[in-house]
Design a protein around this motif. Structure first.
Motif, PDB file in Angstrom:
ATOM      1  N   GLY A 132     -15.058 -15.335 -46.712  1.00 35.22           N
ATOM      2  CA  GLY A 132     -15.873 -15.761 -45.581  1.00 35.22           C
ATOM      3  C   GLY A 132     -16.648 -14.652 -44.904  1.00 35.22           C
ATOM      4  N   MET A 133     -16.413 -13.408 -45.330  1.00 31.14           N
ATOM      5  CA  MET A 133     -17.124 -12.297 -44.680  1.00 31.14           C
ATOM      6  C   MET A 133     -18.627 -12.434 -44.915  1.00 31.14           C
ATOM      7  N   GLY A 134     -19.385 -12.186 -43.872  1.00 34.29           N
ATOM      8  CA  GLY A 134     -20.841 -12.266 -43.952  1.00 34.29           C
ATOM      9  C   GLY A 134     -21.424 -13.649 -43.736  1.00 34.29           C
ATOM     10  N   LYS A 135     -20.581 -14.675 -43.671  1.00 43.97           N
ATOM     11  CA  LYS A 135     -21.102 -16.042 -43.570  1.00 43.97           C
ATOM     12  C   LYS A 135     -21.887 -16.266 -42.282  1.00 43.97           C
ATOM     13  N   ASP A 136     -21.386 -15.735 -41.177  1.00 42.87           N
ATOM     14  CA  ASP A 136     -22.082 -15.894 -39.902  1.00 42.87           C
ATOM     15  C   ASP A 136     -23.466 -15.249 -39.947  1.00 42.87           C
ATOM     16  N   PHE A 137     -23.578 -14.098 -40.582  1.00 43.18           N
ATOM     17  CA  PHE A 137     -24.882 -13.457 -40.721  1.00 43.18           C
ATOM     18  C   PHE A 137     -25.808 -14.300 -41.591  1.00 43.18           C
ATOM     19  N   TYR A 138     -25.267 -14.820 -42.685  1.00 43.95           N
ATOM     20  CA  TYR A 138     -26.061 -15.638 -43.602  1.00 43.95           C
ATOM     21  C   TYR A 138     -26.625 -16.870 -42.892  1.00 43.95           C
ATOM     22  N   GLU A 139     -25.830 -17.446 -42.013  1.00 44.54           N
ATOM     23  CA  GLU A 139     -26.231 -18.691 -41.351  1.00 44.54           C
ATOM     24  C   GLU A 139     -27.118 -18.466 -40.128  1.00 44.54           C
ATOM     25  N   ASN A 140     -27.130 -17.227 -39.600  1.00 44.57           N
ATOM     26  CA  ASN A 140     -27.837 -16.999 -38.333  1.00 44.57           C
ATOM     27  C   ASN A 140     -28.935 -15.943 -38.376  1.00 44.57           C
ATOM     28  N   SER A 141     -29.092 -15.294 -39.511  1.00 44.50           N
ATOM     29  CA  SER A 141     -30.102 -14.238 -39.610  1.00 44.50           C
ATOM     30  C   SER A 141     -30.986 -14.479 -40.839  1.00 44.50           C
ATOM     31  N   LYS A 142     -32.272 -14.577 -40.620  1.00 49.43           N
ATOM     32  CA  LYS A 142     -33.205 -14.793 -41.725  1.00 49.43           C
ATOM     33  C   LYS A 142     -33.152 -13.639 -42.724  1.00 49.43           C
ATOM     34  N   SER A 143     -33.136 -12.399 -42.212  1.00 55.24           N
ATOM     35  CA  SER A 143     -33.156 -11.244 -43.121  1.00 55.24           C
ATOM     36  C   SER A 143     -31.852 -11.120 -43.896  1.00 55.24           C
ATOM     37  N   ALA A 144     -30.728 -11.497 -43.271  1.00 53.28           N
ATOM     38  CA  ALA A 144     -29.439 -11.463 -43.977  1.00 53.28           C
ATOM     39  C   ALA A 144     -29.402 -12.515 -45.072  1.00 53.28           C
TER      40      ALA A 144
ATOM     41  N   PHE B 286     -17.989 -16.899 -49.865  1.00 53.97           N
ATOM     42  CA  PHE B 286     -17.687 -18.004 -48.954  1.00 53.97           C
ATOM     43  C   PHE B 286     -16.758 -19.078 -49.522  1.00 53.97           C
ATOM     44  N   GLU B 287     -16.462 -19.035 -50.832  1.00 54.59           N
ATOM     45  CA  GLU B 287     -15.630 -20.068 -51.443  1.00 54.59           C
ATOM     46  C   GLU B 287     -14.436 -19.432 -52.154  1.00 54.59           C
ATOM     47  N   GLU B 288     -13.332 -20.150 -52.202  1.00 50.31           N
ATOM     48  CA  GLU B 288     -12.136 -19.643 -52.897  1.00 50.31           C
ATOM     49  C   GLU B 288     -12.477 -19.280 -54.339  1.00 50.31           C
TER      50      GLU B 288
ATOM     51  N   LEU C 171     -13.158 -12.009 -56.004  1.00 53.26           N
ATOM     52  CA  LEU C 171     -13.421 -11.162 -54.838  1.00 53.26           C
ATOM     53  C   LEU C 171     -12.570  -9.896 -54.832  1.00 53.26           C
ATOM     54  N   ASN C 172     -11.399  -9.927 -55.467  1.00 52.74           N
ATOM     55  CA  ASN C 172     -10.525  -8.751 -55.487  1.00 52.74           C
ATOM     56  C   ASN C 172     -10.638  -7.937 -56.780  1.00 52.74           C
ATOM     57  N   LYS C 173     -11.622  -8.267 -57.619  1.00 53.04           N
ATOM     58  CA  LYS C 173     -11.893  -7.476 -58.823  1.00 53.04           C
ATOM     59  C   LYS C 173     -12.959  -6.440 -58.483  1.00 53.04           C
ATOM     60  N   SER C 174     -12.698  -5.185 -58.799  1.00 51.70           N
ATOM     61  CA  SER C 174     -13.528  -4.078 -58.304  1.00 51.70           C
ATOM     62  C   SER C 174     -15.022  -4.271 -58.546  1.00 51.70           C
ATOM     63  N   GLN C 175     -15.393  -4.784 -59.728  1.00 52.78           N
ATOM     64  CA  GLN C 175     -16.817  -4.914 -60.025  1.00 52.78           C
ATOM     65  C   GLN C 175     -17.512  -5.951 -59.149  1.00 52.78           C
ATOM     66  N   PHE C 176     -16.728  -6.847 -58.533  1.00 55.46           N
ATOM     67  CA  PHE C 176     -17.285  -7.830 -57.598  1.00 55.46           C
ATOM     68  C   PHE C 176     -16.981  -7.447 -56.149  1.00 55.46           C
ATOM     69  N   THR C 177     -15.808  -6.869 -55.921  1.00 54.62           N
ATOM     70  CA  THR C 177     -15.434  -6.457 -54.567  1.00 54.62           C
ATOM     71  C   THR C 177     -16.457  -5.496 -53.986  1.00 54.62           C
ATOM     72  N   GLN C 178     -16.856  -4.511 -54.790  1.00 54.36           N
ATOM     73  CA  GLN C 178     -17.708  -3.451 -54.266  1.00 54.36           C
ATOM     74  C   GLN C 178     -19.090  -3.960 -53.836  1.00 54.36           C
ATOM     75  N   PRO C 179     -19.818  -4.711 -54.679  1.00 57.45           N
ATOM     76  CA  PRO C 179     -21.098  -5.241 -54.180  1.00 57.45           C
ATOM     77  C   PRO C 179     -20.920  -6.249 -53.051  1.00 57.45           C
ATOM     78  N   ALA C 180     -19.811  -6.983 -53.027  1.00 56.48           N
ATOM     79  CA  ALA C 180     -19.578  -7.956 -51.954  1.00 56.48           C
ATOM     80  C   ALA C 180     -19.440  -7.251 -50.606  1.00 56.48           C
ATOM     81  N   ILE C 181     -18.700  -6.158 -50.572  1.00 65.55           N
ATOM     82  CA  ILE C 181     -18.521  -5.414 -49.327  1.00 65.55           C
ATOM     83  C   ILE C 181     -19.823  -4.745 -48.913  1.00 65.55           C
ATOM     84  N   LEU C 182     -20.495  -4.103 -49.863  1.00 65.10           N
ATOM     85  CA  LEU C 182     -21.753  -3.450 -49.543  1.00 65.10           C
ATOM     86  C   LEU C 182     -22.775  -4.468 -49.028  1.00 65.10           C
ATOM     87  N   LEU C 183     -22.850  -5.617 -49.676  1.00 65.75           N
ATOM     88  CA  LEU C 183     -23.786  -6.661 -49.248  1.00 65.75           C
ATOM     89  C   LEU C 183     -23.476  -7.119 -47.828  1.00 65.75           C
TER      90      LEU C 183
END
Length: 308
Positions: free
Chosen positions: A16-28, A48-50, A54-66
């Motif tokens: 769910g991290m970043g969801k509020d930004f996605y829903e409320n910011s055009k640039s996000a 945003f979905e189960e 998300l805990n695999k490094s190749q996906f975790t890292q871009p997810a956090i940076l994004l």
């Protein structure tokens, strides 16, 4: 006012991290959509979905940076003149700092850390690597125990200097577990294996660091705003410096608490993007306040406070 922007690393991820930004910011929203197209990763699903990725490094890292960049874009949308004098990140977060400082294009930064995660996973896939947090012991005691372990042909290294009394160590999982009681007998309040399948910031990632160097050469900009390096807690601002420091970052420990101490006298506020992890560490390192921006309301509250 002098602001220092700080960015979290692996371990700060949550569904769910970043969801509020996605829903409320055009640039996000635009950034997430463009990132999904560019990397061919469904970031809406990943964040945003189960899911099991998300805990695999190749996906975790871009997810956090994004998520960090979405938070940054949202702040920039509301207050474009608020700039940092200097930036830094914890491990992966150093790449977020580079992106907002002009060292990397946003999309190229996401691609780079996706590759970084893959390289790390590849190095650790066959060796049962891991990381362990040790609480309540001073740096010197932990370093001596790590040296003792290596004399016994065990692969154990100090990896993250997070704050006083909290160091994360890395190495082979079996070796870490075999030394759990050694740390406790030396006075550690806790020695706990983390849910990680890589051994970051230690010599076990030598091959990954060589691969990363080649990718960095392709995408780093010649010059950028000042960053504090994880490797030596010193400032840098050029591609030449960044190539060597970011290559070394994978095999040397993260000097996070030292980095905060280096710049606290030049800083009015630390601002963390997309997480509260570093805010918690900073409370144990410095008396300077840290604001964590994880949703639109926190950004609006922060802007009101600094203007009042």
């Amino acid at each position: 006012m002098n602001y220092t922007f700080i960015f979290p690393g692996q371990g700060s991820q949550s569904l769910g991290m970043g969801k509020d930004f996605y829903e409320n910011s055009k640039s996000a929203k635009e950034l997430l959509d463009h990132a999904s197209d560019f990397l061919k990763i469904n970031f809406k699903h990943l964040l945003f979905e189960e899911n099991d990725d998300l805990n695999k490094s190749q996906f975790t890292q871009p997810a956090i940076l994004l998520t960090s960049l979405m938070a940054y874009n949202t702040l920039n949308e509301l207050e474009p003149n608020l700039k940092a004098k200097i930036s830094l990140g914890h491990s992966l977060g150093e790449f977020s700092a580079l992106a907002i400082s002009g060292g990397l294009d946003f999309l190229e930064a996401l691609k780079l850390v996706h590759q970084r995660g893959l390289f790390m996973q590849e190095d650790c896939a066959k060796i049962e690597a891991g990381m362990m947090v040790v609480l309540g012991l001073d740096d010197e005691s932990i370093e001596k125990l790590c040296e003792k372990a290596r004399v016994e042909n065990k692969q154990i290294f100090a990896a993250n200097y997070n704050c006083e009394g909290q160091i994360v160590i890395a190495g082979l999982k079996a070796d870490l577990l075999s030394y759990e009681n050694e740390f406790k007998n030396a006075g550690a309040k806790r020695a706990m294996l983390l849910n990680m399948s890589v051994a970051s910031h230690c010599p076990l990632l030598e091959n990954a660091s060589l691969k990363l160097y080649k990718e960095l050469e392709k995408v780093l900009k010649p010059n950028f705003q000042t960053i504090i390096s994880n490797v030596n807690a010193k400032p840098y601002s050029s591609k030449e410096e960044a190539l060597n420091l970011l290559k070394a970052q994978l095999v040397f420990p993260v000097l996070y608490k030292q980095s905060i101490k280096t710049i606290e006298n030049e800083t009015s506020y630390f601002i963390e993007f997309g997480s509260k992890i570093l805010q918690g560490l900073n409370k144990k390192i410095t008396t300077k306040p840290t604001y964590s921006l994880t949703n639109l309301n926190e950004i609006e509250t922060f802007l009101k406070e600094i203007k009042s």
